[in-house]
Scaffold this motif. Structure first.
Motif, PDB file in Angstrom:
ATOM      1  N   ASN A   1     -10.246  11.864  -6.630  1.00 38.46           N
ATOM      2  CA  ASN A   1      -9.290  11.214  -5.579  1.00 38.46           C
ATOM      3  C   ASN A   1      -9.965   9.878  -5.229  1.00 38.46           C
ATOM      4  O   ASN A   1      -9.109   8.715  -5.038  1.00 38.46           O
ATOM      5  CB  ASN A   1      -9.357  12.135  -4.450  1.00 38.46           C
ATOM      6  CG  ASN A   1      -8.495  13.600  -4.768  1.00 38.46           C
ATOM      7  OD1 ASN A   1      -7.847  13.600  -5.941  1.00 38.46           O
ATOM      8  ND2 ASN A   1      -8.313  14.436  -3.935  1.00 38.46           N
ATOM      9  N   MET A   2     -11.081   9.737  -5.236  1.00 34.74           N
ATOM     10  CA  MET A   2     -11.857   8.365  -4.860  1.00 34.74           C
ATOM     11  C   MET A   2     -11.234   7.213  -5.577  1.00 34.74           C
ATOM     12  O   MET A   2     -11.082   6.201  -5.390  1.00 34.74           O
ATOM     13  CB  MET A   2     -13.332   8.658  -4.516  1.00 34.74           C
ATOM     14  CG  MET A   2     -13.986   7.531  -4.214  1.00 34.74           C
ATOM     15  SD  MET A   2     -15.762   7.653  -3.864  1.00 34.74           S
ATOM     16  CE  MET A   2     -16.215   7.636  -5.472  1.00 34.74           C
ATOM     17  N   LYS A   3     -11.750   7.705  -7.087  1.00 26.87           N
ATOM     18  CA  LYS A   3     -11.337   6.749  -8.065  1.00 26.87           C
ATOM     19  C   LYS A   3      -9.829   6.258  -8.030  1.00 26.87           C
ATOM     20  O   LYS A   3      -9.390   5.147  -8.196  1.00 26.87           O
ATOM     21  CB  LYS A   3     -11.576   7.350  -9.477  1.00 26.87           C
ATOM     22  CG  LYS A   3     -13.001   7.029  -9.891  1.00 26.87           C
ATOM     23  CD  LYS A   3     -13.415   7.837 -11.255  1.00 26.87           C
ATOM     24  CE  LYS A   3     -13.626   9.236 -11.355  1.00 26.87           C
ATOM     25  NZ  LYS A   3     -14.029   9.701 -12.472  1.00 26.87           N
ATOM     26  N   GLU A   4      -8.931   7.312  -7.871  1.00 26.50           N
ATOM     27  CA  GLU A   4      -7.458   7.099  -7.808  1.00 26.50           C
ATOM     28  C   GLU A   4      -7.174   6.070  -6.522  1.00 26.50           C
ATOM     29  O   GLU A   4      -6.551   4.992  -6.568  1.00 26.50           O
ATOM     30  CB  GLU A   4      -6.597   8.379  -7.812  1.00 26.50           C
ATOM     31  CG  GLU A   4      -6.426   8.950  -9.114  1.00 26.50           C
ATOM     32  CD  GLU A   4      -5.692  10.332  -8.994  1.00 26.50           C
ATOM     33  OE1 GLU A   4      -4.970  10.369 -10.238  1.00 26.50           O
ATOM     34  OE2 GLU A   4      -5.408  10.735  -8.143  1.00 26.50           O
TER      35      GLU A   4
ATOM     36  N   ARG B   1      -2.331   9.341  -1.247  1.00 28.08           N
ATOM     37  CA  ARG B   1      -3.544   9.720  -0.320  1.00 28.08           C
ATOM     38  C   ARG B   1      -3.024  10.832   0.282  1.00 28.08           C
ATOM     39  O   ARG B   1      -3.812  11.793   0.611  1.00 28.08           O
ATOM     40  CB  ARG B   1      -3.921   8.529   0.162  1.00 28.08           C
ATOM     41  CG  ARG B   1      -5.305   8.949   1.160  1.00 28.08           C
ATOM     42  CD  ARG B   1      -6.019   7.619   1.944  1.00 28.08           C
ATOM     43  NE  ARG B   1      -5.003   7.297   2.873  1.00 28.08           N
ATOM     44  CZ  ARG B   1      -4.682   5.870   2.924  1.00 28.08           C
ATOM     45  NH1 ARG B   1      -5.176   5.063   2.255  1.00 28.08           N
ATOM     46  NH2 ARG B   1      -3.670   5.664   3.709  1.00 28.08           N
ATOM     47  N   ASP B   2      -1.838  10.544   0.828  1.00 26.66           N
ATOM     48  CA  ASP B   2      -1.279  11.877   1.605  1.00 26.66           C
ATOM     49  C   ASP B   2      -1.438  13.284   0.972  1.00 26.66           C
ATOM     50  O   ASP B   2      -1.631  14.339   1.813  1.00 26.66           O
ATOM     51  CB  ASP B   2      -0.035  11.439   2.480  1.00 26.66           C
ATOM     52  CG  ASP B   2      -0.087  10.453   3.481  1.00 26.66           C
ATOM     53  OD1 ASP B   2      -1.365  10.105   3.935  1.00 26.66           O
ATOM     54  OD2 ASP B   2       0.856   9.789   3.976  1.00 26.66           O
TER      55      ASP B   2
ATOM     56  N   MET C   1       0.721  -1.148   0.116  1.00 28.42           N
ATOM     57  CA  MET C   1       0.149   0.015  -0.050  1.00 28.42           C
ATOM     58  C   MET C   1       0.831   1.308   0.004  1.00 28.42           C
ATOM     59  O   MET C   1       0.167   2.343   0.302  1.00 28.42           O
ATOM     60  CB  MET C   1      -0.954   0.042   1.182  1.00 28.42           C
ATOM     61  CG  MET C   1      -1.866  -1.222   1.250  1.00 28.42           C
ATOM     62  SD  MET C   1      -2.975  -1.068  -0.082  1.00 28.42           S
ATOM     63  CE  MET C   1      -4.084   0.424   0.481  1.00 28.42           C
ATOM     64  N   ILE C   2       2.187   1.044  -0.290  1.00 28.70           N
ATOM     65  CA  ILE C   2       2.876   2.490  -0.345  1.00 28.70           C
ATOM     66  C   ILE C   2       2.437   3.359  -1.276  1.00 28.70           C
ATOM     67  O   ILE C   2       2.601   4.532  -1.021  1.00 28.70           O
ATOM     68  CB  ILE C   2       4.505   2.025  -0.273  1.00 28.70           C
ATOM     69  CG1 ILE C   2       4.932   1.383  -1.562  1.00 28.70           C
ATOM     70  CG2 ILE C   2       4.937   1.116   0.840  1.00 28.70           C
ATOM     71  CD1 ILE C   2       6.582   1.237  -1.852  1.00 28.70           C
ATOM     72  N   ILE C   3       2.184   2.973  -2.476  1.00 33.83           N
ATOM     73  CA  ILE C   3       1.799   3.837  -3.502  1.00 33.83           C
ATOM     74  C   ILE C   3       0.509   4.815  -2.859  1.00 33.83           C
ATOM     75  O   ILE C   3       0.303   5.838  -2.795  1.00 33.83           O
ATOM     76  CB  ILE C   3       1.266   3.267  -5.041  1.00 33.83           C
ATOM     77  CG1 ILE C   3       2.792   2.674  -5.325  1.00 33.83           C
ATOM     78  CG2 ILE C   3       0.771   4.272  -5.766  1.00 33.83           C
ATOM     79  CD1 ILE C   3       3.912   3.759  -5.884  1.00 33.83           C
ATOM     80  N   THR C   4      -0.446   3.872  -2.534  1.00 37.68           N
ATOM     81  CA  THR C   4      -1.880   4.268  -2.176  1.00 37.68           C
ATOM     82  C   THR C   4      -1.662   5.258  -0.913  1.00 37.68           C
ATOM     83  O   THR C   4      -2.013   6.503  -0.890  1.00 37.68           O
ATOM     84  CB  THR C   4      -2.767   3.160  -1.812  1.00 37.68           C
ATOM     85  OG1 THR C   4      -3.026   2.173  -2.761  1.00 37.68           O
ATOM     86  CG2 THR C   4      -4.038   3.790  -1.113  1.00 37.68           C
ATOM     87  N   ASN C   5      -0.835   5.010  -0.074  1.00 35.95           N
ATOM     88  CA  ASN C   5      -0.452   5.891   1.240  1.00 35.95           C
ATOM     89  C   ASN C   5       0.132   7.372   0.889  1.00 35.95           C
ATOM     90  O   ASN C   5      -0.376   8.018   1.166  1.00 35.95           O
ATOM     91  CB  ASN C   5       0.310   5.033   2.287  1.00 35.95           C
ATOM     92  CG  ASN C   5      -0.478   3.913   2.648  1.00 35.95           C
ATOM     93  OD1 ASN C   5      -1.791   3.830   2.749  1.00 35.95           O
ATOM     94  ND2 ASN C   5       0.217   3.005   3.421  1.00 35.95           N
ATOM     95  N   TYR C   6       1.144   7.102   0.170  1.00 37.82           N
ATOM     96  CA  TYR C   6       1.945   8.053  -0.223  1.00 37.82           C
ATOM     97  C   TYR C   6       0.811   9.044  -0.920  1.00 37.82           C
ATOM     98  O   TYR C   6       0.916  10.329  -0.616  1.00 37.82           O
ATOM     99  CB  TYR C   6       3.194   7.796  -1.101  1.00 37.82           C
ATOM    100  CG  TYR C   6       3.842   8.968  -1.648  1.00 37.82           C
ATOM    101  CD1 TYR C   6       4.784   9.705  -0.877  1.00 37.82           C
ATOM    102  CD2 TYR C   6       3.772   9.665  -2.796  1.00 37.82           C
ATOM    103  CE1 TYR C   6       5.483  10.935  -1.286  1.00 37.82           C
ATOM    104  CE2 TYR C   6       4.424  10.618  -3.388  1.00 37.82           C
ATOM    105  CZ  TYR C   6       5.354  11.243  -2.494  1.00 37.82           C
ATOM    106  OH  TYR C   6       5.881  12.182  -3.027  1.00 37.82           O
TER     107      TYR C   6
END
Length: 146
Positions: free
Chosen positions: A114-117, A8-9, A1-6
């Motif tokens: 952002n939700m889609k991404e 999303r932040d 989840m490192i892409i998602t977390n980065y």
């Protein structure tokens, strides 16, 4: 989840700056609004640049798909860029009604985008991109400047 977390932040940081700019407009503080809107625009455009120059090409290469979700996101980036231009004009002319109307459209567009991404594209990236490539991609994105 490192892409998602980065990523999303980064979305949250842009959202916070957007809200600060909007509050300044509501308060009639156009100097503050201009500063915060410029910060929002730069943060958002830098985020798009990271996606378009690093993350999306990596995902497209590994997945073999250039016509799927990244195309939709790029199209939505263009819509956001257009709204940024119109909002900049409204801030410059101190037109709070125009700014707030455009801000409402921007908020809806960004929330959906952002939700889609976050729920689809970033999750796909985290699933299909090998760990070492994800780490390289993050380093590449961190180095991208506007």
């Amino acid at each position: 989840m490192i892409i998602t977390n980065y990523m999303r932040d980064e979305h949250r940081a842009c959202d916070d700056t957007f809200v600060t700019a909007e509050k300044a407009v509501i308060d009639g503080d156009f100097k503050g609004a201009e500063e915060q809107f410029l910060k929002f625009a730069n943060e958002t455009l830098q985020h798009f640049k990271k996606e378009e120059e690093s993350l999306f090409p990596t995902f497209e290469k590994i997945s073999g798909s250039t016509e799927g979700p990244t195309q939709i996101m790029k199209f939505e980036h263009e819509q956001v860029r257009g709204l940024i231009g119109k909002m900049a004009e409204a801030v410059e002319s101190k037109d709070s009604d125009a700014y707030l109307s455009l801000a409402e459209s921007m908020m809806i567009l960004l929330q959906q985008h952002n939700m889609k991404e976050e729920q689809m594209l970033y999750a796909m990236c985290d699933r299909v991109i090998p760990q070492d490539v994800k780490e390289q991609t993050l380093e590449s994105m961190r180095a991208i400047e506007l």
